[in-house]
Scaffold this active site. Sequence first.
Site, PDB file in Angstrom:
ATOM      1  N   LYS A  67       0.852  -1.189   0.000  1.00  0.00           N
ATOM      2  CA  LYS A  67       0.000   0.000   0.000  1.00  0.00           C
ATOM      3  C   LYS A  67       0.891   1.243   0.000  1.00  0.00           C
ATOM      4  O   LYS A  67       1.892   1.289   0.731  1.00  0.00           O
ATOM      5  CB  LYS A  67      -0.888  -0.016   1.242  1.00  0.00           C
ATOM      6  CG  LYS A  67      -1.944   1.092   1.280  1.00  0.00           C
ATOM      7  CD  LYS A  67      -2.818   0.957   2.531  1.00  0.00           C
ATOM      8  CE  LYS A  67      -3.966   1.948   2.551  1.00  0.00           C
ATOM      9  NZ  LYS A  67      -4.804   1.824   3.758  1.00  0.00           N
ATOM     10  N   SER A 142      -9.744   1.638   2.698  1.00  0.00           N
ATOM     11  CA  SER A 142      -8.902   2.423   1.821  1.00  0.00           C
ATOM     12  C   SER A 142      -7.835   1.615   1.086  1.00  0.00           C
ATOM     13  O   SER A 142      -7.297   2.074   0.081  1.00  0.00           O
ATOM     14  CB  SER A 142      -8.224   3.521   2.631  1.00  0.00           C
ATOM     15  OG  SER A 142      -7.318   2.974   3.562  1.00  0.00           O
ATOM     16  N   SER A 166      -9.796  -0.589   6.957  1.00  0.00           N
ATOM     17  CA  SER A 166      -9.216  -0.388   5.624  1.00  0.00           C
ATOM     18  C   SER A 166      -8.500  -1.591   5.016  1.00  0.00           C
ATOM     19  O   SER A 166      -8.230  -1.591   3.817  1.00  0.00           O
ATOM     20  CB  SER A 166      -8.259   0.806   5.641  1.00  0.00           C
ATOM     21  OG  SER A 166      -8.990   2.000   5.617  1.00  0.00           O
TER      22      SER A 166
END
Lengths: 468, 90
Positions: A67, A142, A166
Site C-alpha cells: 500500500k 482504503s 481499511s
Amino acid sequence: MNQEFSAEEYISQILERIEKVDDKINAFIIVDSNGALEKARLIDKKVRNGEHAKDVGSLAGVAIGIKDNICTKGLRTTCASKMLQDYVPPYDATVIKKLKDDGAIVVGKLNLDEFAMGSTTEFSMYGSTRNPWNTSYVPGGSSGGSGASVAASECAISLGSDTGGSVRCPASFCSVVGLKPTYGRVSRFGLISYANSLEQIGPIGKTVSDVVMVMNSISGMDNNDQTTVDGETPKYSLQSNGNIRVGLLKEMVEGADPEISKCVYSAMDLFSNLGCRCEETSMKSIEYALASYYTIAMAESSSNLARYDNIRYGFDLSPDNYECNAYFAKVRSNFGQEVKRRIITGSYVLSSGYYGKYYLKAQKVRAILKQEIVSLLKTFDVLIGPTMPVLPFKFGEKIDDPLKMYMIDIDTVVANLTGIPSISIPAGFSKNLPIGLQIMAGEFQEQILFNAALLFESSANVQRSPDL
Amino acid sequence: MVSRDEIKHLGWLSRLELTEEEISKYALQIEKIIGYLDKLDSISLSEIEPIRSKKNISELRKDRIQPFKGDPLLSSKYRKDGFIKGPRLS
C-alpha cells in the site's frame, strides 16, 4: 523454491499479469519491474550456489504489493496525494525491511484513498481502483489496491493498513483474506500516520495460510515504534480444531443487508457442524462505536497531517516571496476533498469548548467498548459478524454523502477502537458480489483467530479468483 | 449549526485555503457529520474513565547514536548550501 522454476520466471509472469490486467483494475500506482527482477535474479543465484532454504528466507521470491502509505526506500511513496507526489523515502518501514530480509520481492506500490481516508478507493489522485469481480463496482478501501491486486493475481500477497477497517473492507469486497492485527503486534514505523492510536499494518492474501506466513515475518517488537509490545515474537502455526466457542454479534447482523445476515448465519451453522459451540450474543455499546471512531480518527488526522508544509517533501511550488502562513495555506489547499473535510472536522472537535463534548466522550465510549468486548471474550474464544453491512456498490453511489459513506464502517471500527485482532475471510456471494465474514479474538490472540479462520476456510471453500 | 464563518476560521486554524464553494459545501456536510457525532451525548459517561495507553509511563530507549545512511532531505526541492529553503516568517 527449486531450480526447475526460477524466481526470475515467476516474477516475470507476475509482471506480465500486471501488464495484462492492471489497465482494467488500476491497483498499482507504481510497478518496480527492474527492482523486482533484480531481486529475483539475486535469489536464483543464491539457490544455484546451494544456499539452504532458511538462508534465502521463508518468503524467498514471493511477489508482494505494498500500500502506497508504507515507506519503501528509493521507491516513491505518495499516499495517493498531490502533497507527497514526489516523495522518495530514504528508508524502509520496519515491515518492509523484515519482508525483504525474508526474501519477499516488492513488485510495486498499491492504490488507496488519499492518506488512507475512505472506504472505496475513490479518493485517490490516481483514479479509483476497480473491483476485479465486477469493474463497475468499488473494491472497498482504503486499501483497495491491496485487496484488488491479490484477487486479480497481480501479486501473491499485499500489505494494507487498517485504521477503521481499511484492510478488512477491501478483503471482504474482493473475496480475499485480510487481517488487522492486535494494536502493538506489528510495527508502524514507516507507515505514514493518519490516526495513530487506531491503525495497524496488516496482510492480505488469497488464503489464511498466506496471511499467517506474512504475520510470521512482520510481527514483533520494534525500537522505532514505542507502541509495539515487548516479549517473544510468536510463531503462528496452521492448525484447525473444532473446539472453539463462537459468539455471533446480534447487533452486527441486524444492521446488515439481509443477504449478508443470511450468509453470516450460515457461517455460524457451519462452525456448529464442525463441532464449535455457537451462540448468538449482544454487544450494546456497538451503537456508539462509529461516533466514537470518527471523532477520534478525525481529531488525530487533523494533528497528524499538520506536518505537510511542502518544505521537506512536496510538489513544486517555490516558497520565495511567500509569507509562511500564506504559503502553508496555499499548498495545503492541494489536499483532496475528503482529507480536507476530515482535517476541518478534526479541528472542530478539538477546538476549545468542544474537547469535553466530543473527544473526551469518544475516549470514554472507547473504554466502555473495551470493557464489553473483554467481558464477551471471557465467554467466547471468537466473535463473528459481517465484515461489511453492505455488498460492494457502484462507483459514485456514496461519494457525495460523507455520512452515508462513513456508515459502512460500522462493523469494522470496533476492533480498531478496542485494539483486538480481526480477520475478514470470504464467506460467499450474493448477486455475484463477494461477502466477507469477520472474526474477532482477544488481544494478542491471533493464533485463535487463525485456528477459527482456517477451520471455516477448509470447509466453506469460497471462490477467490475472478475471471479477468 | 455550523456556520460558514466557523468553517472559514477552522480552515485558517488548519492552514487550508478554502474556496467560497468549499466553505459552503463543508458547512453543510460538517454540520451533518457533527450532528451524528452528537450521538455521544445520548450515553451516560460520567462514571467512566477515558481509555488510556497500555503503557503507563513513556519508555525511553537508550540514547545511542545511530547514524542515518542516505540523504534524509532527498525529497526537498528548494535547497541552498546544504539548507532547506522555506517561506519567510513575516
